[in-house]
Design a protein around this motif. Sequence first.
Motif, PDB file in Angstrom:
ATOM      1  N   VAL A   1     -28.187  37.196 -52.869  1.00 53.53           N
ATOM      2  CA  VAL A   1     -28.487  38.414 -53.636  1.00 53.53           C
ATOM      3  C   VAL A   1     -28.758  39.547 -52.647  1.00 53.53           C
ATOM      4  CG1 VAL A   1     -30.026  39.507 -55.299  1.00 53.53           C
ATOM      5  CG2 VAL A   1     -29.468  37.080 -55.538  1.00 53.53           C
ATOM      6  N   PRO A   2     -28.039  40.669 -52.734  1.00 57.38           N
ATOM      7  CA  PRO A   2     -28.315  41.779 -51.817  1.00 57.38           C
ATOM      8  C   PRO A   2     -29.778  42.203 -51.840  1.00 57.38           C
ATOM      9  CG  PRO A   2     -26.241  42.144 -52.962  1.00 57.38           C
ATOM     10  CD  PRO A   2     -26.871  40.935 -53.595  1.00 57.38           C
ATOM     11  N   ALA A   3     -30.277  42.620 -50.699  1.00 52.43           N
ATOM     12  CA  ALA A   3     -31.707  42.874 -50.526  1.00 52.43           C
ATOM     13  C   ALA A   3     -32.232  43.962 -51.447  1.00 52.43           C
ATOM     14  CB  ALA A   3     -31.995  43.237 -49.066  1.00 52.43           C
ATOM     15  N   ASP A   4     -31.385  44.928 -51.827  1.00 49.97           N
ATOM     16  CA  ASP A   4     -31.868  46.023 -52.658  1.00 49.97           C
ATOM     17  C   ASP A   4     -31.690  45.766 -54.152  1.00 49.97           C
ATOM     18  OD1 ASP A   4     -29.079  46.195 -52.433  1.00 49.97           O
ATOM     19  OD2 ASP A   4     -29.077  48.377 -52.691  1.00 49.97           O
ATOM     20  N   TRP A   5     -31.142  44.610 -54.546  1.00 47.21           N
ATOM     21  CA  TRP A   5     -31.002  44.271 -55.959  1.00 47.21           C
ATOM     22  C   TRP A   5     -32.299  43.673 -56.491  1.00 47.21           C
ATOM     23  CZ3 TRP A   5     -25.623  41.659 -57.202  1.00 47.21           C
ATOM     24  CH2 TRP A   5     -24.588  42.507 -56.777  1.00 47.21           C
ATOM     25  N   ASN A   6     -32.465  43.740 -57.804  1.00 46.88           N
ATOM     26  CA  ASN A   6     -33.582  43.081 -58.476  1.00 46.88           C
ATOM     27  C   ASN A   6     -33.095  41.747 -59.040  1.00 46.88           C
ATOM     28  OD1 ASN A   6     -35.896  45.218 -58.660  1.00 46.88           O
ATOM     29  ND2 ASN A   6     -34.038  46.340 -59.206  1.00 46.88           N
TER      30      ASN A   6
ATOM     31  N   ILE B   1     -48.919  41.150 -63.055  1.00 44.57           N
ATOM     32  CA  ILE B   1     -47.883  41.096 -64.085  1.00 44.57           C
ATOM     33  C   ILE B   1     -47.492  42.512 -64.480  1.00 44.57           C
ATOM     34  CG2 ILE B   1     -47.223  40.145 -66.321  1.00 44.57           C
ATOM     35  CD1 ILE B   1     -48.026  38.073 -64.134  1.00 44.57           C
ATOM     36  N   MET B   2     -46.226  42.834 -64.346  1.00 40.47           N
ATOM     37  CA  MET B   2     -45.737  44.176 -64.652  1.00 40.47           C
ATOM     38  C   MET B   2     -45.550  44.352 -66.158  1.00 40.47           C
ATOM     39  SD  MET B   2     -42.838  44.648 -61.682  1.00 40.47           S
ATOM     40  CE  MET B   2     -42.418  46.316 -62.216  1.00 40.47           C
ATOM     41  N   GLY B   3     -45.842  45.544 -66.647  1.00 42.17           N
ATOM     42  CA  GLY B   3     -45.598  45.903 -68.037  1.00 42.17           C
ATOM     43  C   GLY B   3     -44.241  46.556 -68.206  1.00 42.17           C
ATOM     44  N   PRO B   4     -43.844  46.827 -69.447  1.00 39.48           N
ATOM     45  CA  PRO B   4     -42.500  47.349 -69.700  1.00 39.48           C
ATOM     46  C   PRO B   4     -42.226  48.714 -69.075  1.00 39.48           C
ATOM     47  CG  PRO B   4     -43.818  47.296 -71.713  1.00 39.48           C
ATOM     48  CD  PRO B   4     -44.562  46.518 -70.696  1.00 39.48           C
ATOM     49  N   GLU B   5     -43.221  49.602 -69.043  1.00 35.19           N
ATOM     50  CA  GLU B   5     -42.976  50.924 -68.457  1.00 35.19           C
ATOM     51  C   GLU B   5     -42.707  50.824 -66.964  1.00 35.19           C
ATOM     52  OE1 GLU B   5     -42.350  53.987 -69.378  1.00 35.19           O
ATOM     53  OE2 GLU B   5     -42.283  53.265 -71.441  1.00 35.19           O
ATOM     54  N   ALA B   6     -43.462  49.974 -66.277  1.00 38.45           N
ATOM     55  CA  ALA B   6     -43.234  49.781 -64.842  1.00 38.45           C
ATOM     56  C   ALA B   6     -41.867  49.163 -64.594  1.00 38.45           C
ATOM     57  CB  ALA B   6     -44.334  48.904 -64.258  1.00 38.45           C
ATOM     58  N   VAL B   7     -41.440  48.244 -65.474  1.00 43.00           N
ATOM     59  CA  VAL B   7     -40.115  47.628 -65.336  1.00 43.00           C
ATOM     60  C   VAL B   7     -39.019  48.664 -65.558  1.00 43.00           C
ATOM     61  CG1 VAL B   7     -38.542  45.938 -66.345  1.00 43.00           C
ATOM     62  CG2 VAL B   7     -40.917  45.319 -65.913  1.00 43.00           C
ATOM     63  N   ARG B   8     -39.187  49.518 -66.549  1.00 38.40           N
ATOM     64  CA  ARG B   8     -38.187  50.573 -66.784  1.00 38.40           C
ATOM     65  C   ARG B   8     -38.034  51.462 -65.551  1.00 38.40           C
ATOM     66  NH1 ARG B   8     -40.908  50.759 -71.988  1.00 38.40           N
ATOM     67  NH2 ARG B   8     -39.538  49.745 -73.516  1.00 38.40           N
ATOM     68  N   GLU B   9     -39.151  51.817 -64.944  1.00 43.30           N
ATOM     69  CA  GLU B   9     -39.089  52.674 -63.751  1.00 43.30           C
ATOM     70  C   GLU B   9     -38.400  51.946 -62.602  1.00 43.30           C
ATOM     71  OE1 GLU B   9     -42.097  55.172 -60.776  1.00 43.30           O
ATOM     72  OE2 GLU B   9     -42.876  54.189 -62.578  1.00 43.30           O
ATOM     73  N   GLN B  10     -38.714  50.668 -62.414  1.00 44.19           N
ATOM     74  CA  GLN B  10     -38.134  49.911 -61.311  1.00 44.19           C
ATOM     75  C   GLN B  10     -36.640  49.694 -61.496  1.00 44.19           C
ATOM     76  OE1 GLN B  10     -40.380  46.589 -59.650  1.00 44.19           O
ATOM     77  NE2 GLN B  10     -38.554  45.294 -59.754  1.00 44.19           N
ATOM     78  N   LEU B  11     -36.213  49.406 -62.733  1.00 43.61           N
ATOM     79  CA  LEU B  11     -34.809  49.075 -62.997  1.00 43.61           C
ATOM     80  C   LEU B  11     -33.972  50.278 -63.417  1.00 43.61           C
ATOM     81  CD1 LEU B  11     -35.176  45.685 -64.931  1.00 43.61           C
ATOM     82  CD2 LEU B  11     -34.976  46.077 -62.466  1.00 43.61           C
ATOM     83  N   GLY B  12     -34.600  51.421 -63.629  1.00 42.63           N
ATOM     84  CA  GLY B  12     -33.854  52.605 -64.053  1.00 42.63           C
ATOM     85  C   GLY B  12     -33.314  52.490 -65.471  1.00 42.63           C
ATOM     86  N   LEU B  13     -34.145  52.005 -66.388  1.00 41.60           N
ATOM     87  CA  LEU B  13     -33.717  51.773 -67.763  1.00 41.60           C
ATOM     88  C   LEU B  13     -33.972  52.987 -68.643  1.00 41.60           C
ATOM     89  CD1 LEU B  13     -35.184  48.179 -68.253  1.00 41.60           C
ATOM     90  CD2 LEU B  13     -32.897  48.823 -67.445  1.00 41.60           C
ATOM     91  N   THR B  14     -33.206  53.059 -69.728  1.00 43.05           N
ATOM     92  CA  THR B  14     -33.366  54.115 -70.717  1.00 43.05           C
ATOM     93  C   THR B  14     -33.911  53.511 -71.996  1.00 43.05           C
ATOM     94  OG1 THR B  14     -31.501  55.348 -69.810  1.00 43.05           O
ATOM     95  CG2 THR B  14     -32.199  55.918 -72.046  1.00 43.05           C
ATOM     96  N   LYS B  15     -35.136  53.870 -72.361  1.00 38.84           N
ATOM     97  CA  LYS B  15     -35.736  53.352 -73.595  1.00 38.84           C
ATOM     98  C   LYS B  15     -35.092  54.035 -74.794  1.00 38.84           C
ATOM     99  CE  LYS B  15     -40.080  52.569 -76.036  1.00 38.84           C
ATOM    100  NZ  LYS B  15     -41.557  52.755 -76.036  1.00 38.84           N
ATOM    101  N   ARG B  16     -34.709  53.248 -75.769  1.00 37.35           N
ATOM    102  CA  ARG B  16     -34.090  53.777 -76.992  1.00 37.35           C
ATOM    103  C   ARG B  16     -35.164  53.900 -78.069  1.00 37.35           C
ATOM    104  NH1 ARG B  16     -28.930  55.013 -74.861  1.00 37.35           N
ATOM    105  NH2 ARG B  16     -28.336  53.260 -73.538  1.00 37.35           N
ATOM    106  N   ALA B  17     -35.136  54.996 -78.790  1.00 36.98           N
ATOM    107  CA  ALA B  17     -36.094  55.215 -79.863  1.00 36.98           C
ATOM    108  C   ALA B  17     -35.691  54.415 -81.091  1.00 36.98           C
ATOM    109  CB  ALA B  17     -36.157  56.702 -80.202  1.00 36.98           C
TER     110      ALA B  17
END
Length: 308
Positions: free
Chosen positions: A220-225, A285-301
């Motif tokens: 797994v490349p070093a910069d991937w999650n 333990i990471m919460g969802p907001e921290a995971v979104r920031e780390q993975l660059g996710l877009t939360k859908r309403a």
Amino acid sequence: MPLTMNRNVFITCAVTGSGGTQDRSPHVPRSPKQIADSAIDAAKAGAAIVHCHVRDPETGAPSRDLGLYREVTDRVRDSEVDVVLNLTAGMGGDMVFGPTDAPLPVNEAGTDMVSAAERMAHVAECLPEICTLDCGTMNFAEADYVMTNTPGMLRAMGQMMTDLGVKPEIEAFDTGHLWFAKELVKEGVLDSPALVQLCMGVPWGAPNDLNTFMAMVNNVPADWNWSAFSLGRDQMPYVAQAALAGGNVRVGLEDNLFLEKGVLATNAQLVERAVGVLEGLGARIMGPEAVREQLGLTKRAPVVKSAA
């Protein structure tokens, strides 16, 4: 090799899966309400991500029904519990051949082969934050069943995910799957850094011994999650092993039905057990907001429903 433990870990809960577990435990959810409720309970227990399949509410058989996916998605998003939604895109690549003396025509009862657009229809409809991309073809335990994901199909589905703004979670069942995933990033089909799930101990993919596991990790490349899991009684040991190797973890009833020998688990109980293992190692333990920031996710309403 020095130990590089991950001190900030996110937990994915694989809520129900598509395997034939529906009659082996009363806790395996079937209906959209049961699946959504189990996902929400897992989130309350500490899962930042819930990975969802859908099933026929009556039989428990795996399904690709858009209405079922829509209901699960709406129920999760309408709840007061925040969680990252990850929908499978693995359905629709099932090939079951005839017996060895007459492999063709294929067994229509077990074969479910559809187009890339059909496999992605519920993802386009529901727009989850993450969806899975099984990054290769593989023999499973069944005698004549093949999980079929050709390079052409994966390029098409991967491009659709990228165009929709949905983060692909690359499901890697062997080292060659990681090789092809890196090629997809090189070609620009998938964005970098990518997200990988290392799927260990699934017959007949990568066995879950530590030498093979570390070979997967080192590819797994070093910069991937990345995250990892194994099956059955090895689920909790892999919670520790994944974190100690620098990754994140997955638990849930898709992969394991038991809390301990003879004791059937719920998804929330498996997440709680994982939280205990990780905190015992000194991880946060990471919460969802921290995971979104780390993975660059877009939360859908949630979908705004019009008045009747």
